[in-house]
Design an enzyme around this catalytic site. Structure first.
Site, PDB file in Angstrom:
ATOM      1  N   HIS A 175       3.399  -7.763  -2.943  1.00 45.88           N
ATOM      2  CA  HIS A 175       2.248  -8.558  -2.987  1.00 45.88           C
ATOM      3  C   HIS A 175       1.107  -7.975  -4.173  1.00 45.88           C
ATOM      4  O   HIS A 175       0.671  -9.121  -4.583  1.00 45.88           O
ATOM      5  CB  HIS A 175       1.137  -7.966  -1.603  1.00 45.88           C
ATOM      6  CG  HIS A 175       1.868  -8.398  -0.316  1.00 45.88           C
ATOM      7  ND1 HIS A 175       3.175  -8.067   0.315  1.00 45.88           N
ATOM      8  CD2 HIS A 175       1.217  -9.329   0.654  1.00 45.88           C
ATOM      9  CE1 HIS A 175       2.996  -8.825   1.489  1.00 45.88           C
ATOM     10  NE2 HIS A 175       1.970  -9.621   1.573  1.00 45.88           N
ATOM     11  N   HIS A 217       1.145   0.900   1.232  1.00 45.96           N
ATOM     12  CA  HIS A 217       1.526   1.323  -0.217  1.00 45.96           C
ATOM     13  C   HIS A 217       0.757   2.674  -0.499  1.00 45.96           C
ATOM     14  O   HIS A 217      -0.344   2.650   0.099  1.00 45.96           O
ATOM     15  CB  HIS A 217       1.758   0.116  -1.156  1.00 45.96           C
ATOM     16  CG  HIS A 217       2.555  -0.870  -1.021  1.00 45.96           C
ATOM     17  ND1 HIS A 217       3.976  -0.857  -1.486  1.00 45.96           N
ATOM     18  CD2 HIS A 217       2.516  -2.065  -0.363  1.00 45.96           C
ATOM     19  CE1 HIS A 217       4.628  -1.978  -0.980  1.00 45.96           C
ATOM     20  NE2 HIS A 217       3.636  -2.667  -0.355  1.00 45.96           N
TER      21      HIS A 217
END
Length: 255
Positions: A175, A217
């Site tokens: 992303h 993440h």
């Protein structure tokens, strides 16, 4: 001339000494000295090389281990939307909407749809290169994830939107890579007013930050993803597709 008594005493004395010596020889062995007892330990096999490295780590190893520990600690503290029971758990649905806005599938389908319905040659060129950039981003992120194989944070919930096999790995953030790539592409090739340009930059930053807030993440995954996306745009510019360089592609999309 010695008397018989003195000779008998000498024999008795010598016999006593012999008897003492024989008893001392038959007695228990003398205890080993400390130095003798330490000999087997000294003769033990040396430590393996990897154990020696752990006992005597280099400065670079200590620095990397410290940075990794700080990364994991800070990422867990910032994962305030990782679950419904987290500190900002009520904002998790909004973070997931932002997650979808940076997902590759909506961008790929949106770009493909634009290519199929545009009649402008200039728009077709921009959209075709955007499609090339998105595909390049997917391939590079998948390759790096497959090579590094860093697991996702332990506090992450695997409820992501449309995942593939490499999505079980964390490094880098796809992303964040996509957000940086699309942001540079849009700012370079679309004519936008200043407020819209600011919104594009804010969108890229919010998408990147949301990856840590959702627990998807670690911070280093996002930072490397932003750097990778920024670099990938340079590759797209260098390999820019145009009717002169890729006439077959443009003939395929022409109406």
């Amino acid at each position: 001339m010695p008397s018989p008594r003195s000779s008998r005493e000498r024999r008795a004395g010598s016999g006593g000494r012999l008897e003492f010596l024989s008893l001392s020889q038959r007695g228990p062995a003398a205890p080993e000295s400390p130095s003798r007892r330490r000999e087997p330990a000294a003769a033990a096999a040396p430590l393996p090389e990897e154990d020696c490295m752990k006992l005597n780590p280099s400065f670079v190893g200590i620095a990397l281990s410290s940075l990794l520990a700080i990364d994991l600690w800070a990422s867990k503290r910032l994962g305030v939307c990782a679950g419904e029971g987290s500190a900002w758990g009520s904002a998790r649905p909004l973070m997931k909407v932002i997650e979808v806005s940076g997902h590759g599938i909506p961008w790929l389908f949106g770009t493909f749809y634009g290519l199929c319905h545009t009649d402008s040659s200039a728009a077709r060129e921009v959209l075709l290169n955007l499609l090339f950039a998105l595909l390049l981003d997917l391939v590079m992120v998948a390759l790096v994830k497959g090579l590094v194989k860093r697991p996702r944070p332990t506090h992450n919930k695997m409820d992501m939107f449309v995942t593939i096999s490499v999505d079980k790995y964390s490094f880098p953030s796809g992303h964040a890579t996509r957000a940086a790539l699309v942001c540079r592409f849009v700012l370079r090739h679309l004519v936008l007013a200043v407020p819209l340009r600011v919104l594009v930059v804010l969108w890229a930053l919010i998408v990147s930050i949301s990856r840590v807030m959702l627990g998807r993440h670690n911070m280093t995954d996002v930072l490397f993803g932003l750097l990778l996306g920024y670099a990938l745009y340079g590759v797209v510019e260098h390999c820019w597709l145009s009717p002169a360089t890729a006439p077959a592609l443009f003939a395929l999309w022409s109406h």
